[in-house]
Design a protein around this motif. Structure first.
Motif, PDB file in Angstrom:
ATOM      1  N   ILE A   1       7.238  10.512   2.040  1.00  0.00           N
ATOM      2  CA  ILE A   1       6.372   9.381   2.380  1.00  0.00           C
ATOM      3  C   ILE A   1       5.574   9.678   3.644  1.00  0.00           C
ATOM      4  O   ILE A   1       4.373   9.394   3.714  1.00  0.00           O
ATOM      5  N   CYS A   2       6.226  10.270   4.627  1.00  0.00           N
ATOM      6  CA  CYS A   2       5.521  10.616   5.866  1.00  0.00           C
ATOM      7  C   CYS A   2       4.370  11.582   5.589  1.00  0.00           C
ATOM      8  O   CYS A   2       3.260  11.398   6.085  1.00  0.00           O
ATOM      9  N   LYS A   3       4.635  12.603   4.801  1.00  0.00           N
ATOM     10  CA  LYS A   3       3.619  13.616   4.538  1.00  0.00           C
ATOM     11  C   LYS A   3       2.530  13.132   3.585  1.00  0.00           C
ATOM     12  O   LYS A   3       1.347  13.334   3.848  1.00  0.00           O
ATOM     13  N   CYS A   4       2.909  12.489   2.491  1.00  0.00           N
ATOM     14  CA  CYS A   4       1.944  12.159   1.438  1.00  0.00           C
ATOM     15  C   CYS A   4       1.238  10.820   1.646  1.00  0.00           C
ATOM     16  O   CYS A   4       0.027  10.731   1.456  1.00  0.00           O
ATOM     17  N   ALA A   5       1.978   9.804   1.996  1.00  0.00           N
ATOM     18  CA  ALA A   5       1.380   8.471   2.142  1.00  0.00           C
ATOM     19  C   ALA A   5       0.834   8.240   3.552  1.00  0.00           C
ATOM     20  O   ALA A   5      -0.256   7.707   3.727  1.00  0.00           O
TER      21      ALA A   5
ATOM     22  N   GLU B   1       0.829  -1.210   0.000  1.00  0.00           N
ATOM     23  CA  GLU B   1       0.000   0.000   0.000  1.00  0.00           C
ATOM     24  C   GLU B   1       0.861   1.256   0.000  1.00  0.00           C
ATOM     25  O   GLU B   1       0.579   2.212  -0.721  1.00  0.00           O
ATOM     26  N   VAL B   2       1.916   1.253   0.805  1.00  0.00           N
ATOM     27  CA  VAL B   2       2.818   2.408   0.841  1.00  0.00           C
ATOM     28  C   VAL B   2       3.464   2.612  -0.524  1.00  0.00           C
ATOM     29  O   VAL B   2       3.554   3.738  -1.012  1.00  0.00           O
ATOM     30  N   CYS B   3       3.882   1.533  -1.140  1.00  0.00           N
ATOM     31  CA  CYS B   3       4.523   1.629  -2.461  1.00  0.00           C
ATOM     32  C   CYS B   3       3.570   2.183  -3.507  1.00  0.00           C
ATOM     33  O   CYS B   3       3.963   3.012  -4.332  1.00  0.00           O
ATOM     34  N   LEU B   4       2.328   1.744  -3.470  1.00  0.00           N
ATOM     35  CA  LEU B   4       1.337   2.275  -4.407  1.00  0.00           C
ATOM     36  C   LEU B   4       1.073   3.755  -4.161  1.00  0.00           C
ATOM     37  O   LEU B   4       1.006   4.543  -5.103  1.00  0.00           O
ATOM     38  N   LEU B   5       0.937   4.140  -2.903  1.00  0.00           N
ATOM     39  CA  LEU B   5       0.675   5.540  -2.567  1.00  0.00           C
ATOM     40  C   LEU B   5       1.852   6.443  -2.907  1.00  0.00           C
ATOM     41  O   LEU B   5       1.666   7.624  -3.212  1.00  0.00           O
ATOM     42  N   SER B   6       3.059   5.895  -2.842  1.00  0.00           N
ATOM     43  CA  SER B   6       4.268   6.701  -3.019  1.00  0.00           C
ATOM     44  C   SER B   6       4.938   6.510  -4.377  1.00  0.00           C
ATOM     45  O   SER B   6       5.942   7.157  -4.661  1.00  0.00           O
TER      46      SER B   6
ATOM     47  N   LYS C   1       0.401  10.702   5.917  1.00  0.00           N
ATOM     48  CA  LYS C   1      -0.314  11.890   6.427  1.00  0.00           C
ATOM     49  C   LYS C   1       0.108  12.209   7.859  1.00  0.00           C
ATOM     50  O   LYS C   1      -0.691  12.506   8.728  1.00  0.00           O
ATOM     51  N   VAL C   2       1.423  12.118   8.087  1.00  0.00           N
ATOM     52  CA  VAL C   2       2.014  12.346   9.406  1.00  0.00           C
ATOM     53  C   VAL C   2       3.167  13.330   9.248  1.00  0.00           C
ATOM     54  O   VAL C   2       3.965  13.202   8.320  1.00  0.00           O
ATOM     55  N   GLU C   3       3.245  14.305  10.133  1.00  0.00           N
ATOM     56  CA  GLU C   3       4.371  15.240  10.119  1.00  0.00           C
ATOM     57  C   GLU C   3       5.630  14.502  10.566  1.00  0.00           C
ATOM     58  O   GLU C   3       5.560  13.544  11.343  1.00  0.00           O
ATOM     59  N   LEU C   4       6.770  14.969  10.118  1.00  0.00           N
ATOM     60  CA  LEU C   4       8.030  14.292  10.408  1.00  0.00           C
ATOM     61  C   LEU C   4       8.306  14.202  11.912  1.00  0.00           C
ATOM     62  O   LEU C   4       8.752  13.161  12.392  1.00  0.00           O
ATOM     63  N   LEU C   5       8.038  15.248  12.658  1.00  0.00           N
ATOM     64  CA  LEU C   5       8.281  15.194  14.105  1.00  0.00           C
ATOM     65  C   LEU C   5       7.421  14.127  14.777  1.00  0.00           C
ATOM     66  O   LEU C   5       7.875  13.441  15.696  1.00  0.00           O
ATOM     67  N   ASP C   6       6.186  13.983  14.327  1.00  0.00           N
ATOM     68  CA  ASP C   6       5.328  12.922  14.862  1.00  0.00           C
ATOM     69  C   ASP C   6       5.870  11.551  14.483  1.00  0.00           C
ATOM     70  O   ASP C   6       5.844  10.617  15.288  1.00  0.00           O
ATOM     71  N   ALA C   7       6.366  11.432  13.252  1.00  0.00           N
ATOM     72  CA  ALA C   7       6.950  10.171  12.802  1.00  0.00           C
ATOM     73  C   ALA C   7       8.176   9.811  13.644  1.00  0.00           C
ATOM     74  O   ALA C   7       8.367   8.651  14.011  1.00  0.00           O
ATOM     75  N   LEU C   8       8.993  10.803  13.963  1.00  0.00           N
ATOM     76  CA  LEU C   8      10.165  10.555  14.812  1.00  0.00           C
ATOM     77  C   LEU C   8       9.750  10.092  16.202  1.00  0.00           C
ATOM     78  O   LEU C   8      10.374   9.198  16.778  1.00  0.00           O
ATOM     79  N   SER C   9       8.705  10.675  16.749  1.00  0.00           N
ATOM     80  CA  SER C   9       8.207  10.269  18.072  1.00  0.00           C
ATOM     81  C   SER C   9       7.728   8.826  18.047  1.00  0.00           C
ATOM     82  O   SER C   9       8.023   8.059  18.962  1.00  0.00           O
ATOM     83  N   ILE C  10       7.008   8.456  16.992  1.00  0.00           N
ATOM     84  CA  ILE C  10       6.531   7.076  16.868  1.00  0.00           C
ATOM     85  C   ILE C  10       7.724   6.130  16.765  1.00  0.00           C
ATOM     86  O   ILE C  10       7.755   5.088  17.418  1.00  0.00           O
TER      87      ILE C  10
ATOM     88  N   PRO D   1      17.087   5.339   2.904  1.00  0.00           N
ATOM     89  CA  PRO D   1      16.381   6.247   1.997  1.00  0.00           C
ATOM     90  C   PRO D   1      16.887   7.680   2.196  1.00  0.00           C
ATOM     91  O   PRO D   1      17.295   8.051   3.299  1.00  0.00           O
ATOM     92  N   ARG D   2      16.862   8.457   1.113  1.00  0.00           N
ATOM     93  CA  ARG D   2      17.223   9.863   1.257  1.00  0.00           C
ATOM     94  C   ARG D   2      16.237  10.535   2.201  1.00  0.00           C
ATOM     95  O   ARG D   2      15.063  10.168   2.278  1.00  0.00           O
ATOM     96  N   PHE D   3      16.711  11.548   2.916  1.00  0.00           N
ATOM     97  CA  PHE D   3      15.861  12.263   3.863  1.00  0.00           C
ATOM     98  C   PHE D   3      14.621  12.810   3.172  1.00  0.00           C
ATOM     99  O   PHE D   3      13.508  12.736   3.706  1.00  0.00           O
ATOM    100  N   SER D   4      14.781  13.356   1.980  1.00  0.00           N
ATOM    101  CA  SER D   4      13.653  13.942   1.260  1.00  0.00           C
ATOM    102  C   SER D   4      12.586  12.900   0.942  1.00  0.00           C
ATOM    103  O   SER D   4      11.392  13.199   0.969  1.00  0.00           O
ATOM    104  N   ILE D   5      12.990  11.673   0.673  1.00  0.00           N
ATOM    105  CA  ILE D   5      12.025  10.608   0.389  1.00  0.00           C
ATOM    106  C   ILE D   5      11.296  10.204   1.662  1.00  0.00           C
ATOM    107  O   ILE D   5      10.074  10.008   1.648  1.00  0.00           O
ATOM    108  N   THR D   6      12.031  10.085   2.754  1.00  0.00           N
ATOM    109  CA  THR D   6      11.401   9.760   4.033  1.00  0.00           C
ATOM    110  C   THR D   6      10.369  10.830   4.389  1.00  0.00           C
ATOM    111  O   THR D   6       9.242  10.515   4.782  1.00  0.00           O
ATOM    112  N   LEU D   7      10.733  12.078   4.222  1.00  0.00           N
ATOM    113  CA  LEU D   7       9.824  13.189   4.499  1.00  0.00           C
ATOM    114  C   LEU D   7       8.596  13.119   3.601  1.00  0.00           C
ATOM    115  O   LEU D   7       7.455  13.267   4.061  1.00  0.00           O
TER     116      LEU D   7
END
Length: 72
Positions: free
Chosen positions: A50-54, A20-25, A56-65, A42-48
């Motif tokens: 995927i977090c935002k687009c696929a 699902e992530v691959c399809l969304l991204s 729907k989580v901000e990077l800081l929230d992703a880091l907390s998780i 992964p490059r930082f820009s790609i990680t960012l």
């Protein structure tokens, strides 16, 4: 912190499959699997992106998780 760990932690938390992530991204499944296994980073820009687009989580929230999730 490895980008693959961030991606895997958030993906599992929100209940998506790797496919699902691959399809969304628009990312090759094998490439994504390598990131989650930490075979490649992964490059930082790609990680960012995927977090935002696929996820729907901000990077800081992703880091907390990711910090709350034990590394494999």
């Amino acid at each position: 912190m490895h980008g693959g760990h961030i991606l895997r932690s958030v993906r599992l938390k929100i209940g998506l499959t790797q496919d699902e992530v691959c399809l969304l991204s628009n990312i090759d499944r094998r490439t994504y699997q390598r990131w989650e296994r930490k075979s490649t980073e992964p490059r930082f820009s790609i990680t960012l992106q995927i977090c935002k687009c696929a996820f729907k989580v901000e990077l800081l929230d992703a880091l907390s998780i990711a910090k709350e999730t034990p590394a494999l």
